[in-house]
Design an enzyme around this catalytic site. Structure first.
Site, short mmCIF file in Angstrom:
data_model
loop_
_atom_site.label_atom_id
_atom_site.label_comp_id
_atom_site.label_asym_id
_atom_site.label_seq_id
_atom_site.Cartn_x
_atom_site.Cartn_y
_atom_site.Cartn_z
N LYS A 53 0.85 -1.21 0.00
CA LYS A 53 0.00 0.00 0.00
C LYS A 53 0.88 1.25 0.00
O LYS A 53 0.58 2.22 -0.69
CB LYS A 53 -0.93 0.00 1.22
CG LYS A 53 -2.08 -1.01 1.08
CD LYS A 53 -2.82 -1.23 2.39
CE LYS A 53 -3.83 -2.37 2.23
NZ LYS A 53 -4.46 -2.79 3.48
N GLN A 97 -4.95 -1.68 9.58
CA GLN A 97 -4.89 -3.00 8.94
C GLN A 97 -5.51 -4.08 9.84
O GLN A 97 -5.17 -4.17 11.02
CB GLN A 97 -3.43 -3.34 8.60
CG GLN A 97 -3.23 -4.64 7.85
CD GLN A 97 -3.80 -4.62 6.43
OE1 GLN A 97 -3.87 -3.60 5.78
NE2 GLN A 97 -4.21 -5.78 5.96
N ASP A 120 -11.41 2.69 4.19
CA ASP A 120 -11.75 1.27 4.16
C ASP A 120 -13.26 1.05 3.99
O ASP A 120 -13.69 -0.05 3.63
CB ASP A 120 -11.38 0.63 5.51
CG ASP A 120 -10.06 -0.12 5.44
OD1 ASP A 120 -9.71 -0.61 4.36
OD2 ASP A 120 -9.40 -0.21 6.49
N1 GUN Z 1 -7.27 -6.80 5.90
C1 GUN Z 1 -7.58 -7.46 4.75
N2 GUN Z 1 -8.15 -6.61 3.86
C2 GUN Z 1 -8.21 -5.42 4.47
C3 GUN Z 1 -8.69 -4.15 4.06
O1 GUN Z 1 -9.21 -3.94 2.94
N3 GUN Z 1 -8.55 -3.14 4.96
C4 GUN Z 1 -8.01 -3.33 6.19
N4 GUN Z 1 -7.94 -2.29 7.01
N5 GUN Z 1 -7.56 -4.50 6.60
C5 GUN Z 1 -7.65 -5.53 5.74
#
Ligand code: GUN
Length: 282
Positions: A53, A97, A120
């Protein structure tokens, strides 16, 4: 039948070009979009996602604010970190995350993020907005699936969509997004009776279960579109929830793993971050 391969690398590249153009216009008026990525603990999969990311941000021109916190951080200290980003005008998007350590209250953490910065789309306000058909940040993975379906011109109106999985990250919002586009939606899960039979009714089958290669040919109607959200690390490498080799000959279109839904999630995160910066500086 040779299915059409729904290629997440192609679609995510198209999304990235759009996002980079939006970021360039923001920068031209003095706004540098900022994304705060919070990682609690040292789960290796999460670490690699977070690194990817941050690399995406750099390529697109988004400034990333990195916060790596110890696995034993207290709820109150984590809230302080989130509050700091909520108040920081250079930060337009915040992502904590998941999954994070069990002693932390997920609901409280998700609720702590300012809804306008919740790129998110997990905050109850944004999920509520999706439910109500109002604009708001949409969860990146299902939003990316919608984008792929549209990119390939897959007709949704009136189609039967079956979503396997009812998680808040994928399954639940996925069904709502398909419903919003006039699909007839069925949710399936671990307690569904005759799962293969229900799945065989689908024109569009979305597998978001997290069980390696569970979906074989007996789950798929001839000509269905199959979307595999699974990312399962096995000894044989990364595999999806769908047994691609068994299912591909039956369906009209299918996403591979890797290279299907995976790249879309990050692309939609970048797109949501640009949108967050646009909204907060309008
Ligand atoms: N863990 C797996 N996919 C995601 C996501 O799209 N966002 C977040 N914050 N955690 C994740």
């Amino acid at each position: 039948m040779t299915p059409m391969i729904i290629d997440g690398k192609t679609v995510s590249a198209a999304v990235e070009i759009e996002t980079a153009a939006r970021v360039a216009s923001l920068r031209a008026r003095g706004v540098i979009p900022g994304l705060a990525v919070v990682l609690v603990g040292d789960d290796p999969a999460s670490q690699s996602y977070v690194k990817m990311k941050e690399r995406d941000c750099e390529r697109i021109g988004i400034r990333s604010f990195d916060s790596r916190l110890s696995a034993d951080i207290s709820q109150a200290d984590l809230h302080d970190v989130i509050d700091g980003f909520n108040a920081d005008p250079h930060v337009h998007g915040i992502l904590v995350q998941q999954p994070f350590p069990r002693h932390l209250d997920v609901e409280a953490v998700v609720a702590r993020v300012s809804p306008v910065k919740d790129v998110d789309g997990f905050h109850q306000e944004n999920l509520g907005r999706l439910m109500r058909g109002l604009p708001g940040h949409r969860a990146c993975t299902p939003w990316g699936v919608m984008r792929m379906l549209d990119h390939y011109g897959i007709e949704l109106k009136g189609k039967r969509a079956v979503v396997i999985g009812r998680s808040l990250l994928v399954g639940k919002p996925m069904g709502l997004m398909l419903l919003e586009r006039d699909c007839t939606v069925t949710y399936c899960h671990s307690r569904t009776v005759d799962l293969p039979g229900v799945c065989r009714e689908a024109d569009i089958l979305v597998a978001a279960i997290g069980r390696p290669m569970m979906i074989g040919a007996q789950y798929v109607r001839e000509g269905a579109v199959v979307i595999d959200v699974g990312i399962n690390r096995t000894d044989a490498g990364m595999v999806g929830d769908v047994d691609f080799a068994a299912v591909a000959p039956i369906c009209s279109a299918i996403t591979p793993v890797p290279g299907g839904v995976g790249p879309m999630t990050r692309a939609m995160l970048m797109s949501n971050t640009a949108a967050a910066a646009e909204i907060q500086t309008a």
